[in-house]
Scaffold this motif. Sequence first.
Motif, PDB file in Angstrom:
ATOM      1  N   GLU A 133     -17.828  37.496 -44.613  1.00 19.27           N
ATOM      2  CA  GLU A 133     -17.174  37.031 -45.919  1.00 19.27           C
ATOM      3  C   GLU A 133     -17.528  35.513 -45.599  1.00 19.27           C
ATOM      4  O   GLU A 133     -17.981  34.684 -46.509  1.00 19.27           O
ATOM      5  CB  GLU A 133     -15.982  37.339 -46.139  1.00 19.27           C
ATOM      6  CG  GLU A 133     -15.467  36.701 -47.344  1.00 19.27           C
ATOM      7  CD  GLU A 133     -14.041  36.844 -47.911  1.00 19.27           C
ATOM      8  OE1 GLU A 133     -13.849  37.366 -49.268  1.00 19.27           O
ATOM      9  OE2 GLU A 133     -13.109  37.098 -46.975  1.00 19.27           O
ATOM     10  N   ASP A 139     -18.570  39.631 -50.951  1.00 20.11           N
ATOM     11  CA  ASP A 139     -17.461  39.381 -51.595  1.00 20.11           C
ATOM     12  C   ASP A 139     -16.425  40.551 -51.481  1.00 20.11           C
ATOM     13  O   ASP A 139     -16.925  41.459 -51.617  1.00 20.11           O
ATOM     14  CB  ASP A 139     -17.634  39.085 -52.987  1.00 20.11           C
ATOM     15  CG  ASP A 139     -18.447  37.954 -53.215  1.00 20.11           C
ATOM     16  OD1 ASP A 139     -18.124  36.714 -52.670  1.00 20.11           O
ATOM     17  OD2 ASP A 139     -19.488  37.969 -54.064  1.00 20.11           O
ATOM     18  N   ARG A 140     -15.058  40.114 -51.195  1.00 20.77           N
ATOM     19  CA  ARG A 140     -14.207  40.993 -51.099  1.00 20.77           C
ATOM     20  C   ARG A 140     -13.106  41.092 -52.159  1.00 20.77           C
ATOM     21  O   ARG A 140     -12.874  40.023 -52.842  1.00 20.77           O
ATOM     22  CB  ARG A 140     -13.314  40.858 -49.661  1.00 20.77           C
ATOM     23  CG  ARG A 140     -14.306  41.003 -48.574  1.00 20.77           C
ATOM     24  CD  ARG A 140     -13.626  40.464 -47.370  1.00 20.77           C
ATOM     25  NE  ARG A 140     -12.516  41.419 -46.519  1.00 20.77           N
ATOM     26  CZ  ARG A 140     -11.960  41.157 -45.732  1.00 20.77           C
ATOM     27  NH1 ARG A 140     -11.839  40.044 -45.089  1.00 20.77           N
ATOM     28  NH2 ARG A 140     -10.900  41.995 -45.158  1.00 20.77           N
TER      29      ARG A 140
END
Length: 423
Positions: free
Chosen positions: A81, A87-88
């Motif tokens: 990230e 993208d989390r």
Amino acid sequence: MANLDKKVKGSWLIHHTNKLQGVTNQTGYENTFLAGKAGILLSAISSDRQLSISQERLETLAIAANINIMFELPKLLDVLEKQQLIDRSTKGVSVLGVTTATTLQHTSDLFDSLGPKSNELASISLAERASVSPILAEDVAEEIADLHRLSRSELTHFLKDAETIGFVDAEKISENEKLLFNGNLFRRDATKKIVSVLDSLKTEEKVKLTELTEKLKKSACVTIEYAREFLGENLFQKVAAIGLFDINVVSNSIEDVGFITLPSAFSKYSNSMVDDAFDLAKAFVSSITYGMTKSSYSRGQIQAVDALLGTLVAGGSVGPVRAIAEDYKILELKGVVEVKSGTKNGRTGPMLSLLKKEVGELALQAIRQGDVSEHSLTALPSATVTSFIGPEQNREKVRRKQATLNPKITNDMLTILRTGKGL
């Protein structure tokens, strides 16, 4: 090091990480291990198009890549990230379109950002040098020490590490001399090196080896049983030990089958590609070859491989046939293909689609032409799993035995991959 291609450097980092996983601790090579593990995870979860992955699927692919989901996965996700590669969210991760070639480049960049130690940089230089040709340890020691500013004691410790961990192989040729090399000798300038091997053989051995090499150039791969019988056990063992051929083992619920390929068949001429750097393509080609030569018609024997691969590369799905759910498990666990239930031509069952287009393209070239050095694509390996054993592991006979996942665990993992939904 400054002039080393990023893909090559990334490949060495993956190679070294696989070696580090075979020793009890990674002290002194923490940056190598972190960068390599991050690259392995990125390869497992990425596709050539943007992909959203549920937390359940993410954890399953991580387990298959030999990544501990409690301790390693959170750190690796943080690293990826920070590099803006994923993208989390609370539901899982979104991965931008990342090819296997660019994954190697990202692995190299990540390693550099971590501030690697001199011995870590030296390990890449030494491995690269030992892949060109075998070299005496004393001849390369001073070069490595000067390049990376290692003291005499640091150099002595580093060379011991390199041999113990397996960054290079060492063969003692006299009381005070060691020859260093690795399993990549035949991945570049292969023709010259094969000639050198042939010069050391008896006439009848030369003829057999030449004939088998020509067959591999035309047909991409043959079974280990065929190669053993054709060469004879003594000659087979002799050439396999030095990495003249790559040995790949694929498994399904019925059997384990070994295939051999030429190390240079998947690499650009004169470009140093490391062992295991093409496990994805070789796993694919071996699985396809199994489908053509071993699988029965009733299970879904491959009749028109060119059309099948062409459909997959173009973004289509093939099936439904029962064999799809059995013969491509390794490719599912490595994130190369996706198996889902579907309906086509009035039949319902397992359908196969491709997640990594470039791997399919390389497999198609290999099946069509055998030696595909002019059509090379760089592919990245994942960690070893039970249903595919790559060339380096087969050549070296790794130091510790890998625990085999029991069938229930494997089937549970595949069920998640086949039925789990995205974000």
